[in-house]
Write an enzyme that holds these catalytic residues in place. Structure first.
Site, PDB file in Angstrom:
ATOM      1  N   HIS A 278       0.869  -1.178   0.000  1.00 26.09           N
ATOM      2  CA  HIS A 278       0.000   0.000   0.000  1.00 26.09           C
ATOM      3  C   HIS A 278       0.904   1.226   0.000  1.00 26.09           C
ATOM      4  O   HIS A 278       1.778   1.363   0.852  1.00 26.09           O
ATOM      5  CB  HIS A 278      -0.917  -0.007   1.212  1.00 26.09           C
ATOM      6  CG  HIS A 278      -1.837   1.184   1.234  1.00 26.09           C
ATOM      7  ND1 HIS A 278      -2.781   1.396   0.258  1.00 26.09           N
ATOM      8  CD2 HIS A 278      -1.928   2.238   2.067  1.00 26.09           C
ATOM      9  CE1 HIS A 278      -3.425   2.522   0.512  1.00 26.09           C
ATOM     10  NE2 HIS A 278      -2.923   3.061   1.602  1.00 26.09           N
ATOM     11  N   ASP A 280       0.931   5.221  -0.046  1.00 22.33           N
ATOM     12  CA  ASP A 280       0.222   6.491   0.020  1.00 22.33           C
ATOM     13  C   ASP A 280       0.898   7.497  -0.900  1.00 22.33           C
ATOM     14  O   ASP A 280       2.102   7.744  -0.787  1.00 22.33           O
ATOM     15  CB  ASP A 280       0.152   6.977   1.467  1.00 22.33           C
ATOM     16  CG  ASP A 280      -0.814   6.137   2.294  1.00 22.33           C
ATOM     17  OD1 ASP A 280      -1.856   5.739   1.742  1.00 22.33           O
ATOM     18  OD2 ASP A 280      -0.527   5.857   3.471  1.00 22.33           O
ATOM     19  N   ASP A 390      -7.936   1.554   1.713  1.00 21.34           N
ATOM     20  CA  ASP A 390      -7.631   2.429   2.842  1.00 21.34           C
ATOM     21  C   ASP A 390      -8.442   3.720   2.877  1.00 21.34           C
ATOM     22  O   ASP A 390      -8.290   4.497   3.807  1.00 21.34           O
ATOM     23  CB  ASP A 390      -6.121   2.764   2.801  1.00 21.34           C
ATOM     24  CG  ASP A 390      -5.632   3.408   4.085  1.00 21.34           C
ATOM     25  OD1 ASP A 390      -6.207   3.107   5.147  1.00 21.34           O
ATOM     26  OD2 ASP A 390      -4.684   4.216   4.030  1.00 21.34           O
ATOM     27  N   HIS A 598      -6.259   9.819  -0.863  1.00 20.82           N
ATOM     28  CA  HIS A 598      -6.939   9.694   0.442  1.00 20.82           C
ATOM     29  C   HIS A 598      -6.145  10.181   1.661  1.00 20.82           C
ATOM     30  O   HIS A 598      -6.546   9.876   2.792  1.00 20.82           O
ATOM     31  CB  HIS A 598      -7.461   8.270   0.648  1.00 20.82           C
ATOM     32  CG  HIS A 598      -6.399   7.212   0.786  1.00 20.82           C
ATOM     33  ND1 HIS A 598      -6.064   6.351  -0.226  1.00 20.82           N
ATOM     34  CD2 HIS A 598      -5.592   6.878   1.801  1.00 20.82           C
ATOM     35  CE1 HIS A 598      -5.105   5.525   0.183  1.00 20.82           C
ATOM     36  NE2 HIS A 598      -4.801   5.830   1.420  1.00 20.82           N
TER      37      HIS A 598
HETATM   38 ZN   LIG Z   1      -3.420   4.815   2.642  1.00 23.14          ZN
END
Ligand SMILES: [Zn+2]
Length: 1019
Positions: A278, A280, A390, A598
């Protein structure tokens, strides 16, 4: 029998830590280390520059100096290049590694310092993090040609001194979310740099013990298997002797082998494990660092794919692939190779993993279309699953949008973070507000960054809610948030869990294979198939609707400007032959979509990210204004000024007896008391008072906003218990502007100043408030209360292409848990046939609760979280909202559109319009087709959750030969043969005969071919 095994697992843990793992690498010799810390502004240089293969313009030439082991390196956010030389004894057998410790913490992979290793010719070897800190010099997995004939090597490591911002304890205020903070920074130290022999036997023993020890811990003491495992582990530990590590490890493994060979139960749950990181797009690091994180994570994933033919790796976000393609073409080429083999799998199909509730409908469409077009153009493949593990909640429009973009499945795990209720399913049909269903899966391990441990697998099986009808689940494994991804150890455990008694069966394959089987299995359940209707509300992170208010204002502004720019550009092109600024619009869209990531739009990143975002947004808005002007110039006479005509004779102002003011225009009568609060809002046409007796409208309420955890993310329920009403008036005056009359009230909160200018907009039926805030508060939440004399069970909060009905009551746990929720441009409440709408220009968080026979709606204006940006929201802000007595949903939607397009509302040169026959629908968007054909694309939706029919009217200039047909969101023709309803039955037809039939909240994309006829007219 005596219990000889009560401490076996404790013994295992210590032996593993102290006697096995230290034998994984055996030191062979030292290396020579030099270092160069990048000067100037400390921003990264290219590898070419650092390796002396070419020079970056304006950057200092590298100057490597000897660097002793144990020395400190790196100021926060700086980059140090290490140059490392050494020699591997050519006579030595077996794999040999270079082992580095840049100063790792034993936790937070991807959350502090990281490295990327290069050969002298610039080939990327791999990324380095605390759980991935060795580089193969010789043996399986070594980069060919790394050693010369004498065994000598030279490697460069680009080491990023990214500060640990989310440490232990978490959420500690830090200034290091920007470069150059005055707060002291504890530098990293180069603790280890040596050549070492790697022992495959020790590695294998550690994996065996991790798997069997973990399994023994999870299995009940009632099960024979639990005891067999303990006994075998005990024996293996007796056999293993660190003094003779290699040979005794082999013997210990022989003891364990039979236990690893017993197959899983026939009915064992099946888990598809997919490698993942994951990532970001920005969060506790700036955007530029994500580009480098991608190189580190992807190079590690590629090394694992090279080493293990069974592994499958997934990566989402077209933006990330696009960065890789631009900045690391050699890695991108290797990725493409594995994509073709189906082992590096692009998932999700969106531009970024966007926030799931704040972006407008068209933004969500574009997330999907820009994402999918990218994947189609680069790989010829279109991901079929939406991948948002997420994001902080998911709008009820997503099932329809995903399906209309050609996707079949949806994945998240975030709803497992709920603070109040437990979601009832893991595999189910998610049904959107319009009734469209999409197969949805929540990985029951309840993480997007699993490590393939027995505990996670056991948790997945135990937690999985749908065992009666389903036997499959998904497990995304690999370090995440800041990247990192899978490791050799995870891969080793995965292989051992493939078919093992007492554990679920673990398969390594692409997510699509899982989704196909899981969907089929669900369908087989017939009437037992679970269905969940409506938004997936996350009972957590409710503050993300308000934090960093500038993100919200700019996003809304950009969306409104894009709507105008695309519509006007399409008109200028269709009517005047002006070129359509496709490249500009594409670039602007990609920028806006990127910032819907996000942790950016929700306001949960460090100061650096939000500062850059504000600058970027401002530049984007300027460009959009230019495009609008450009289209306006081409259209010439088509552009009238703002649409709203001046009302005559305007609003009257009178004194109320108690020092208050009465504003009146024949539609509304407003009384504003001497304390600046609205005590009466009377709707003359409907004969209804809106303000409940004894209540005050536009009351500002301040709350002490001290979250338990997750500062920028959470507004906790305890925060809302004790409002402090801002009663004091610093100044108050009556004002006029043209036909409008109003009262300006200035209040103070701490050292902050809030100016409310309340307008009766004559002739509009709208009572409007402009609010300017100079915000200096920390850890305070500011809301404005709008009590309305309407008794209802639910309020309608606008969402993408429709609304969500939110409970006003708190009868049940889930109703109570929705104490702060997402709205777009309006909230509307109604009793009988009388409704009141509150529209806004930039806010997303609100709460609405029943209060006796009335309803109180409170809009959230500002917060002041201290983590991760200690200065979040400090500065000036502007908000607008308006109360519309008597407004039903269609009136609220129309008003919301106009309210969000100030100054450009009149700049419409509509190419198409709807003649409503029944119900209410809206032309939400007009643009040119993405394929450059010059076709028009028109997006229409039904607004009130009912049915609507309408005739589509095109402007005469589009030509009598104009043809219209319905498409999916990617503008590909759809017929009536799928299971999604079509609005335009019967395929292609002359535009003049088009009649639309729309179901509740149905979105229709219409494509109109006009260019053939227009080419003649334009001359
Ligand atoms: Zn995230």
């Amino acid at each position: 029998m005596h219990n000889h095994l009560s401490r076996t697992l404790e013994r295992l843990s210590r032996v593993r830590r102290e006697r096995i793992m230290p034998r994984l690498h055996t030191r062979l010799g030292g290396v020579e280390v030099e270092a160069w810390t990048v000067p100037d502004d400390g921003e990264p240089v290219s590898a070419r520059h650092a390796l002396g293969l070419g020079a970056d313009t304006g950057r200092t030439t590298p100057d490597y100096r000897p660097f002793p082991l144990g020395a400190a390196w790196g100021e926060a956010w700086a980059t140090t290049w290490f140059r490392i030389r050494g020699t591997v004894d050519p006579g030595r057998a077996g794999p040999v590694d270079l082992v580095l410790d840049l100063g790792w913490f034993d936790h937070s992979v991807g959350g502090h310092c990281e490295g990327l290793v290069f050969t002298p010719d610039g080939t990327i070897v791999k990324g380095l993090h605390p759980r991935q800190s060795d580089i193969r010099l010789r043996g399986d997995g070594a980069v060919p040609g790394l050693l010369d004939a004498d065994g000598a090597f030279l490697l460069h490591v680009e080491a990023a001194a990214n500060p640990l911002l989310l440490g232990l304890p978490p959420f500690v205020v830090t200034e290091h979310g920007e470069k150059g903070a005055e707060e002291p920074f504890e530098q990293f130290r180069l603790r280890r740099a040596e050549i070492a022999a790697f022992s495959p036997g020790i590695h294998a023993l550690a994996c065996d013990l991790d798997v069997l020890g973990g399994l023994a811990a999870e299995l009940s003491a009632d099960e024979p298997r639990h005891w067999r495992l303990l006994r075998a582990i005990e024996e293996a530990l007796d056999v293993y002797d660190e003094a003779d590590a290699e040979a005794s490890a082999r013997r210990a493994r022989a003891v364990l082998a039979p236990l690893l060979a017993t197959p899983a139960y026939a009915s064992a749950h099946r888990i598809t494990a997919v490698g993942h990181a994951h990532m970001d797009t920005a969060w506790l690091w700036p955007l530029r660092e994500t580009v480098r994180k991608l190189a580190r994570t992807v190079s590690n994933a590629l090394a694992l794919l090279d080493a293990d033919p069974d592994l499958v790796y997934t990566m989402s976000a077209a933006q990330h692939f696009s960065w890789l393609e631009e900045h690391y073409p050699q890695l991108f080429a290797r990725v493409r190779h594995y994509v073709e083999q189906g082992r590096f799998v692009p998932v999700g199909g969106m531009w970024v993993e966007a926030d799931g509730v704040i972006p407008t409908g068209e933004s969500m469409v574009r997330q999907l279309t820009y994402g999918k077009r990218y994947f189609l153009s680069r790989f010829g493949r279109e991901p079929r699953e939406v991948w948002l593990p997420d994001s902080f909640g998911y709008s009820g429009a997503l099932p329809q949008l995903a399906r209309r973009a050609g996707s079949r499945w949806f994945l998240t795990q975030k709803i497992s973070w709920n603070d109040s209720t437990v979601f009832p399913h893991h595999s189910f049909w998610w049904e959107g507000i319009d009734g469209t269903r999409i197969f949805t899966h929540f990985p029951p391990a309840e993480t997007y960054a699993a490590e393939v441990t027995a505990r996670e697998l056991h948790h997945a099986v135990a937690t999985f809610k749908d065992k009666a009808i389903a036997s499959h689940s998904l497990l995304p494994y690999g370090y995440g948030d800041g990247g990192g991804g899978p490791t050799r150890e995870m891969a080793g455990r995965l292989r051992r869990f493939a078919d093992l008694e007492g554990a679920p069966r673990v398969l390594s394959r692409a997510p699509a294979e899982f989704f196909q089987e899981a969907e089929a299995e669900l369908r087989d359940a017939g009437p037992l198939q679970p269905v969940y209707r409506g938004e997936l509300y996350l009972e957590l992170h409710r503050g993300t609707l308000t934090s960093q208010a500038a993100m919200k204002r700019h996003n809304r502004r950009c969306e409104s400007l894009l709507r105008a720019a695309e519509q006007l550009s399409a008109a200028a092109s269709a009517l005047r032959g002006a070129p359509y600024p496709r490249a500009d619009l594409d670039e602007i869209w990609r920028t806006v979509l990127l910032h819907q990531f996000h942790d950016i739009l929700p306001g949960t990143s460090i100061s650096w990210v939000h500062r850059e975002a504000r600058d970027t947004y401002r530049a984007v808005e300027e460009r959009l204004h230019d495009l609008i002007k450009q289209a306006g110039a081409a259209l010439g006479g088509e552009l009238a000024g703002p649409a709203e005509p001046a009302a005559e004779p305007g609003a009257a102002v009178a004194e109320a007896g108690d020092g208050g003011t009465v504003l009146e225009d024949g539609l509304l009568r407003v009384v504003i008391g001497d304390d600046g609060h609205v005590t009466s809002l009377f709707d003359v046409r409907n004969g209804r008072e809106v303000v409940p007796p004894g209540r005050r409208l536009n009351e500002l309420q301040l709350f002490r906003d001290e979250p338990v955890r997750w500062d920028a993310w959470d507004v906790d329920r305890h925060v809302l218990r004790h409002p402090q009403v801002l009663d004091q008036v610093t100044s108050r005056r009556v004002i006029r502007s043209g036909p409008d009359a109003g009262v300006e009230v200035v209040r103070r909160a701490g050292t902050s100043t809030i100016t409310l200018t309340m307008w009766l907009r004559a002739g509009t039926g709208r009572f409007e408030t402009e609010c300017a805030v100079d915000w200096q508060e920390r850890e305070r939440l500011l809301k404005v209360a709008v009590p309305v004399r309407v008794m209802a069970r639910t309020a309608r909060f606008e969402t993408q292409y429709g609304y969500v009905e939110r409970p006003l009551l708190t009868n049940t746990v889930d109703e109570e848990a929705m104490f702060e929720a997402a709205m777009h441009r309006y909230v509307q409440v109604a009793d009988g046939d009388f409704g009141v709408a509150i529209v806004n220009d930039s806010m997303y968080g609100a709460d609405a609760r029943a209060d006796g026979d009335s309803t109180v709606v409170r809009l959230s204006l500002l917060r002041g979280a201290r983590f991760p940006d200690p200065q979040a929201d400090v500065g000036t802000h502007a908000f607008r909202w308006a109360v519309l007595p008597g407004a039903d949903v269609p009136a609220a939607v129309e008003a919301a559109h106009a309210f969000n397009a100030p100054g450009i509302a009149g700049l419409s040169a509509p190419l198409v319009r709807l003649e409503l026959l029944t119900g209410h629908a809206l032309v939400d968007w007009v643009k040119q087709a993405d394929d450059g054909s010059g076709d028009l694309v028109v997006r229409v939706y039904e607004t009130q959750g009912a049915r609507a029919s309408a005739r589509l009217h095109c402007r005469e200039e589009l030509g009598t030969g104009a043809v219209v047909w319905e498409t999916d969101l990617l503008e590909r023709e759809i017929g009536g043969d799928g299971d999604l309803p079509v609005a335009l039955a019967g395929g292609r037809r002359p535009a003049s005969e088009a009649r639309l039939d729309l179901g509740p909240f149905q979105v229709a994309t219409l494509r109109i071919a006009t260019h053939a006829s227009l080419k003649e007219d334009v001359q």
